[in-house]
Design a protein around this motif. Structure first.
Motif, short mmCIF file in Angstrom:
data_model
loop_
_atom_site.label_atom_id
_atom_site.label_comp_id
_atom_site.label_asym_id
_atom_site.label_seq_id
_atom_site.Cartn_x
_atom_site.Cartn_y
_atom_site.Cartn_z
N MET A 58 0.84 -1.20 0.00
CA MET A 58 0.00 0.00 0.00
C MET A 58 0.87 1.26 0.00
SD MET A 58 -2.40 1.45 3.06
CE MET A 58 -3.19 3.06 2.94
N ARG A 59 0.54 2.21 -0.84
CA ARG A 59 1.20 3.51 -0.87
C ARG A 59 0.20 4.58 -0.45
NH1 ARG A 59 4.66 5.45 -5.69
NH2 ARG A 59 5.39 6.74 -3.95
N ILE A 60 0.55 5.36 0.57
CA ILE A 60 -0.35 6.39 1.09
C ILE A 60 0.38 7.73 1.11
CG2 ILE A 60 0.25 5.74 3.46
CD1 ILE A 60 -2.53 6.81 4.28
N ALA A 61 -0.28 8.77 0.59
CA ALA A 61 0.25 10.13 0.63
C ALA A 61 -0.57 10.92 1.64
CB ALA A 61 0.16 10.78 -0.74
N ALA A 62 0.09 11.39 2.70
CA ALA A 62 -0.57 12.25 3.68
C ALA A 62 -0.30 13.70 3.28
CB ALA A 62 -0.02 11.97 5.07
N VAL A 63 -1.37 14.46 3.07
CA VAL A 63 -1.26 15.77 2.43
C VAL A 63 -1.85 16.84 3.36
CG1 VAL A 63 -1.80 17.11 0.38
CG2 VAL A 63 -1.59 14.62 0.20
N GLY A 64 -0.98 17.72 3.86
CA GLY A 64 -1.51 18.81 4.67
C GLY A 64 -0.65 19.24 5.82
N ASP A 65 -1.27 19.34 6.99
CA ASP A 65 -0.71 20.05 8.12
C ASP A 65 0.48 19.37 8.77
OD1 ASP A 65 -2.78 18.11 8.92
OD2 ASP A 65 -2.25 18.74 10.94
N ASN A 66 1.32 20.20 9.38
CA ASN A 66 2.31 19.74 10.34
C ASN A 66 2.41 20.78 11.44
OD1 ASN A 66 4.87 21.55 9.94
ND2 ASN A 66 4.20 21.00 7.86
N ILE A 67 2.91 20.38 12.58
CA ILE A 67 3.04 21.27 13.73
C ILE A 67 4.14 20.72 14.62
CG2 ILE A 67 1.47 20.16 15.37
CD1 ILE A 67 1.35 23.90 14.58
N THR A 68 4.75 21.58 15.42
CA THR A 68 5.68 21.14 16.45
C THR A 68 4.95 21.21 17.78
OG1 THR A 68 7.57 22.01 15.22
CG2 THR A 68 7.91 21.51 17.55
N ASP A 69 4.78 20.07 18.43
CA ASP A 69 4.10 20.02 19.73
C ASP A 69 5.12 20.29 20.83
OD1 ASP A 69 1.49 19.29 18.76
OD2 ASP A 69 2.34 17.34 18.28
N CYS A 70 4.92 21.38 21.56
CA CYS A 70 5.88 21.83 22.56
C CYS A 70 5.36 21.59 23.97
CB CYS A 70 6.16 23.32 22.37
SG CYS A 70 6.81 23.73 20.74
N TYR A 71 6.21 21.05 24.82
CA TYR A 71 5.88 20.75 26.21
C TYR A 71 6.78 21.61 27.10
CZ TYR A 71 3.34 16.66 24.44
OH TYR A 71 2.47 15.83 23.79
N PRO A 72 6.37 22.84 27.40
CA PRO A 72 7.26 23.75 28.14
C PRO A 72 7.67 23.23 29.51
CG PRO A 72 5.45 24.96 27.13
CD PRO A 72 5.13 23.51 26.99
N GLU A 73 6.78 22.51 30.21
CA GLU A 73 7.12 22.03 31.53
C GLU A 73 8.27 21.03 31.49
OE1 GLU A 73 3.04 20.93 31.81
OE2 GLU A 73 2.78 22.09 33.66
N ALA A 74 8.35 20.27 30.41
CA ALA A 74 9.44 19.30 30.24
C ALA A 74 10.60 19.88 29.45
CB ALA A 74 8.92 18.05 29.55
N GLY A 75 10.33 20.99 28.73
CA GLY A 75 11.38 21.59 27.92
C GLY A 75 11.63 20.86 26.62
N HIS A 76 10.68 20.03 26.17
CA HIS A 76 10.86 19.24 24.96
C HIS A 76 9.83 19.64 23.90
CE1 HIS A 76 12.70 15.88 27.64
NE2 HIS A 76 13.62 16.74 27.22
N MET A 77 10.18 19.39 22.65
CA MET A 77 9.24 19.55 21.54
C MET A 77 9.31 18.32 20.65
SD MET A 77 11.17 22.48 19.26
CE MET A 77 12.71 22.14 18.40
N TYR A 78 8.17 18.02 20.01
CA TYR A 78 8.04 16.82 19.20
C TYR A 78 7.43 17.19 17.85
CZ TYR A 78 8.37 14.31 23.68
OH TYR A 78 8.77 13.83 24.90
N PRO A 79 7.88 16.57 16.77
CA PRO A 79 7.21 16.78 15.47
C PRO A 79 5.83 16.15 15.49
CG PRO A 79 8.81 15.01 15.30
CD PRO A 79 8.96 15.59 16.68
N GLY A 80 4.89 16.79 14.78
CA GLY A 80 3.54 16.23 14.77
C GLY A 80 2.66 16.90 13.73
#
Length: 294
Positions: free
Chosen positions: A1-23
């Motif tokens: 199966m080939r799937i193309a995901a088309v659209g949004d991205n965001i960086t999810d930031c967790y200030p209390e932990a000081g980390h950010m994650y791609p999402g």
């Protein structure tokens, strides 16, 4: 199966932990589809900054094709995720350069896949017909359960996904029946602790939510979508696809971020937690009785 995901991205930031994650919905679907064995691509836009580099590195590490990922000047979007009184909430956010338009080369690229996925947060509504002409389309309507927004788009959608925690089981089943009557082949809804429902135009299938110790529900619904799509594409059947999707979505709830790859927050984001108006975060596929840990 080939799937193309088309659209949004965001960086999810967790200030209390000081980390950010791609999402972002489409990024998360692409990654979890790849983890499920699909050949996944991501079509979108990320800035020429550290957050954009983090996104590209994570997608490549997960085996996702990023050949159609634009890198315009400007910031990659972010959203802050904060725990208040034991409940996960959203603080300040900015979509950055994530909004874009598909050109003919993008559409030809999407057409080489077996399936395309997009979402309400991609702002590509006007281009859904062009995608649907070329390839079956999956779309995450979120809480747009049978409203005017959904009615305008559902004729182009093959696989329709809804978040229906605000509806009871009977009302959710009505939404799924409506979606299939309007042209969708498969309609699916998540209802938080009440589990999920799938309707294929003939049979309604229900699946309970996974019982897990919830740390962070972010990305659970996107994981669910990816595993429903890959399960159906590989012939697992509706019930088994729902079961696997629920299990994988539950597993995502046991750790921060939608699919890992954390890095320290960029300096421009570290002060964003100081003042904000908390907005409740959505829990789609994990039991509401299992509260996130502070």
């Amino acid at each position: 199966m080939r799937i193309a995901a088309v659209g949004d991205n965001i960086t999810d930031c967790y200030p209390e932990a000081g980390h950010m994650y791609p999402g972002g919905n489409c990024v998360n679907v692409a990654v979890h589809a790849a983890r499920a064995g699909a050949r996944a691509s991501y079509v979108g836009a990320a800035g020429q900054d550290q957050r954009g580099e983090q996104l590209v590195a994570a997608l490549r590490a997960e085996g996702v094709d990023v050949s159609r990922l634009r890198r315009p000047a400007g910031p990659t979007g972010y959203a802050t995720v904060v725990t208040v009184g034991g409940e996960r909430t959203f603080g300040p956010f900015d979509r950055g350069v994530a909004r874009f338009r598909l050109d003919e080369e993008d559409l030809e690229f999407v057409a080489a896949h077996d399936l395309a996925h997009s979402s309400y947060s991609a702002f590509l509504e006007e281009q859904l017909p062009a995608m649907a002409e070329r390839v079956p389309l999956s779309f995450d309507f979120d809480v747009h359960t049978g409203d005017a927004y959904a009615a305008a788009l559902i004729p182009y959608v093959t696989y329709a996904f809804f978040s229906a925690s605000h509806l009871d089981a009977a009302a959710t089943a009505d939404v799924l029946s409506w979606a299939c009557a309007q042209g969708a082949e498969i309609a699916v809804a998540t209802r938080g602790a009440a589990g999920s429902l799938l309707f294929d135009g003939r049979r309604l299938v229900m699946e309970p939510a996974a019982e897990v110790e919830v740390v962070d529900t972010l990305g659970a619904g996107d994981t669910f979508i990816a595993h429903v799509l890959t399960g159906l594409a590989t012939g697992s059947g509706t019930r088994e696809s729902l079961r696997r999707a629920s299990a994988h979505a539950g597993q995502v709830c046991t750790s921060p971020g939608a699919f890992g790859h954390p890095s320290p927050m960029t300096p421009d984001l570290t002060g964003l937690i100081r003042q904000h108006t908390p907005q409740p975060a959505k829990e789609e596929t994990c039991p509401e009785s299992a509260r996130p840990r502070p």
